[in-house]
Motif scaffolding. Structure first.
Motif, short mmCIF file in Angstrom:
data_model
loop_
_atom_site.label_atom_id
_atom_site.label_comp_id
_atom_site.label_asym_id
_atom_site.label_seq_id
_atom_site.Cartn_x
_atom_site.Cartn_y
_atom_site.Cartn_z
N HIS A 36 0.82 -1.21 0.00
CA HIS A 36 0.00 0.00 0.00
C HIS A 36 0.86 1.26 0.00
O HIS A 36 1.91 1.32 0.65
CB HIS A 36 -0.89 0.04 1.24
N CYS A 37 0.37 2.28 -0.70
CA CYS A 37 1.06 3.56 -0.72
C CYS A 37 0.04 4.66 -0.99
O CYS A 37 -0.89 4.47 -1.78
CB CYS A 37 2.14 3.57 -1.79
N ASN A 38 0.20 5.77 -0.31
CA ASN A 38 -0.66 6.93 -0.51
C ASN A 38 0.23 8.18 -0.52
O ASN A 38 1.02 8.38 0.40
CB ASN A 38 -1.70 7.03 0.61
N VAL A 39 0.10 8.99 -1.56
CA VAL A 39 0.95 10.19 -1.67
C VAL A 39 0.15 11.47 -1.50
O VAL A 39 0.66 12.56 -1.78
CB VAL A 39 1.71 10.21 -3.02
N ALA A 40 -1.09 11.36 -1.02
CA ALA A 40 -1.89 12.56 -0.78
C ALA A 40 -1.28 13.37 0.36
O ALA A 40 -0.78 12.81 1.34
CB ALA A 40 -3.32 12.18 -0.43
N SER A 41 -1.34 14.68 0.23
CA SER A 41 -0.78 15.56 1.26
C SER A 41 -1.83 16.11 2.21
O SER A 41 -1.51 16.87 3.12
CB SER A 41 -0.05 16.73 0.59
N ARG A 42 -3.10 15.72 2.03
CA ARG A 42 -4.16 16.22 2.91
C ARG A 42 -4.00 15.66 4.32
O ARG A 42 -3.47 14.57 4.50
CB ARG A 42 -5.53 15.84 2.32
N GLU A 43 -4.48 16.41 5.30
CA GLU A 43 -4.18 16.11 6.70
C GLU A 43 -4.61 14.71 7.11
O GLU A 43 -3.87 13.99 7.79
CB GLU A 43 -4.87 17.14 7.60
N ARG A 44 -5.79 14.28 6.70
CA ARG A 44 -6.27 12.96 7.09
C ARG A 44 -5.34 11.86 6.59
O ARG A 44 -5.02 10.92 7.32
CB ARG A 44 -7.68 12.74 6.54
N HIS A 45 -4.87 11.98 5.37
CA HIS A 45 -4.00 10.96 4.81
C HIS A 45 -2.62 11.00 5.45
O HIS A 45 -2.00 9.95 5.67
CB HIS A 45 -3.92 11.14 3.30
N GLU A 46 -2.14 12.17 5.74
CA GLU A 46 -0.85 12.28 6.44
C GLU A 46 -0.94 11.60 7.80
O GLU A 46 -0.01 10.91 8.23
CB GLU A 46 -0.47 13.76 6.61
N SER A 47 -2.07 11.79 8.49
CA SER A 47 -2.26 11.16 9.80
C SER A 47 -2.30 9.64 9.67
O SER A 47 -1.67 8.92 10.45
CB SER A 47 -3.54 11.67 10.44
N PRO A 88 -8.73 11.38 -7.73
CA PRO A 88 -8.43 12.25 -8.88
C PRO A 88 -7.60 13.47 -8.51
O PRO A 88 -6.81 13.96 -9.34
CB PRO A 88 -9.82 12.64 -9.39
N ARG A 89 -7.75 13.96 -7.28
CA ARG A 89 -6.99 15.14 -6.87
C ARG A 89 -5.49 14.86 -6.77
O ARG A 89 -4.68 15.81 -6.76
CB ARG A 89 -7.51 15.65 -5.51
N ASP A 90 -5.12 13.59 -6.71
CA ASP A 90 -3.72 13.23 -6.50
C ASP A 90 -3.03 12.73 -7.77
O ASP A 90 -1.91 12.24 -7.70
CB ASP A 90 -3.62 12.14 -5.42
N GLU A 91 -3.69 12.85 -8.91
CA GLU A 91 -3.13 12.24 -10.12
C GLU A 91 -1.72 12.74 -10.43
O GLU A 91 -0.84 11.96 -10.79
CB GLU A 91 -4.06 12.49 -11.31
N ALA A 92 -1.50 14.04 -10.32
CA ALA A 92 -0.18 14.58 -10.64
C ALA A 92 0.88 14.01 -9.70
O ALA A 92 1.97 13.62 -10.14
CB ALA A 92 -0.18 16.10 -10.58
N ALA A 93 0.57 13.95 -8.41
CA ALA A 93 1.52 13.43 -7.44
C ALA A 93 1.76 11.93 -7.65
O ALA A 93 2.90 11.45 -7.52
CB ALA A 93 1.02 13.68 -6.01
N ILE A 94 0.70 11.18 -7.98
CA ILE A 94 0.86 9.75 -8.24
C ILE A 94 1.73 9.53 -9.46
O ILE A 94 2.65 8.70 -9.45
CB ILE A 94 -0.53 9.10 -8.43
N GLU A 95 1.45 10.26 -10.54
CA GLU A 95 2.23 10.10 -11.76
C GLU A 95 3.70 10.42 -11.53
O GLU A 95 4.59 9.67 -11.98
CB GLU A 95 1.67 10.99 -12.86
N GLU A 96 3.96 11.49 -10.80
CA GLU A 96 5.35 11.86 -10.52
C GLU A 96 6.07 10.76 -9.73
O GLU A 96 7.21 10.40 -10.04
CB GLU A 96 5.39 13.18 -9.76
N PHE A 97 5.39 10.23 -8.72
CA PHE A 97 6.00 9.18 -7.91
C PHE A 97 6.25 7.92 -8.72
O PHE A 97 7.33 7.32 -8.65
CB PHE A 97 5.12 8.87 -6.70
N LEU A 98 5.27 7.49 -9.51
CA LEU A 98 5.42 6.26 -10.28
C LEU A 98 6.55 6.38 -11.31
O LEU A 98 7.31 5.43 -11.53
CB LEU A 98 4.10 5.90 -10.97
#
Length: 261
Positions: A36-47, A88-98
């Motif tokens: 599992h991996c999540n690259v969202a920067s929103r507070e809930r996901h960071e937590s 969908p809000r994280d597509e750019a961050a996901i693409e960059e990481f992949l």
């Protein structure tokens, strides 16, 4: 028989070596670690990342070193993959990481809708029927966006809602057809996922009605046991082998695997 979806201690599974040993003992020709991996920067996901440790974006190079060592010790294919939470809000961050990480393939998953994990029954027990139908509709909209993003080789458990009693059986045939049309136009393929097939829930993803629609649209499938412990792999792998044989399916490899390795 190759299993393209297992987890290790780099997310919520067991140690790499034990998982590979179990895959080898089960007679598999290959096993893919898709932690599992999540690259969202929103507070809930960071937590959640800090609590659950789903930090493969920080640890994938260390895991890759372990996988390389195991490749020299075991005579089977061992894939270096990832299961990404999709929004969908994280597509750019996901693409960059992949692009930076260079995995053998990537799995995309929709696990939550409006901040609610769709596998947690308590999130939906107090909802009205109309509200539950809205959650189902939002889930499939998000799933279609995942498929159309072309970021992933595999879409995991593409009807995850079926694990959750308040949401089970609420998907419509039209929703299934919309998703199937998206898969038919994409490099992304759904998986036959055995993560709940041998439990009391008795759920195979995709469900029979959904699988029938996917076949109607000539959508290819791949397979994954979604195992988290070595003991999961043998029975789930046997189940999948029997399932695809009885269904007359020929699972494909996910896009992105480099056969020259």
């Amino acid at each position: 028989m190759r299993d393209f979806h297992v987890h290790s201690n780099y997310s919520d599974g067991d140690f790499l070596r034990g998982m590979v040993r179990a895959a080898k003992s089960a007679g598999l020709e290959g096993v893919g670690f898709a932690d599992h991996c999540n690259v969202a920067s929103r507070e809930r996901h960071e937590s959640m990342r800090s609590v659950y440790g789903f930090n493969l974006d920080l640890t994938h190079e260390r895991r890759r070193q372990g996988i390389e060592r195991l490749r020299t010790d075991f005579d089977l294919e061992i894939y270096d993959a990832v299961e990404m939470d999709y929004d969908p809000r994280d597509e750019a961050a996901i693409e960059e990481f992949l692009l930076e990480a260079g995995f053998d393939y990537a799995i995309g998953s929709v696990h939550d809708v409006d901040g609610r994990n769709v596998q947690i029954t308590a999130h939906f027990t107090e909802m009205t029927e109309a509200e539950r139908d809205g959650v189902v509709d939002d889930y499939f909209e998000k799933l279609i966006a995942l498929v159309e993003s072309e970021l992933f080789g595999i879409a995991a458990h593409a009807d995850l809602l079926e694990r959750t009693p308040p949401l089970r059986g609420r998907a419509t045939e039209e929703q299934y057809h919309r998703v199937a049309r998206a898969f038919a136009d994409s490099r992304t393929v759904p998986e036959i996922n055995a993560g709940r097939a041998l439990t009391d829930a008795d759920v195979v993803h995709p469900s029979d009605p959904f699988l029938s629609v996917l076949r109607e649209h000539d959508v290819a499938v791949t397979v994954g046991t979604d195992s988290h412990r070595p003991s999961d792999i043998p029975e789930r792998a046997d189940f999948l082998a029997e399932f695809v044989e009885e269904a007359g399916l020929e699972p494909v490899e996910p896009d992105g695997i480099d056969r020259s390795r």
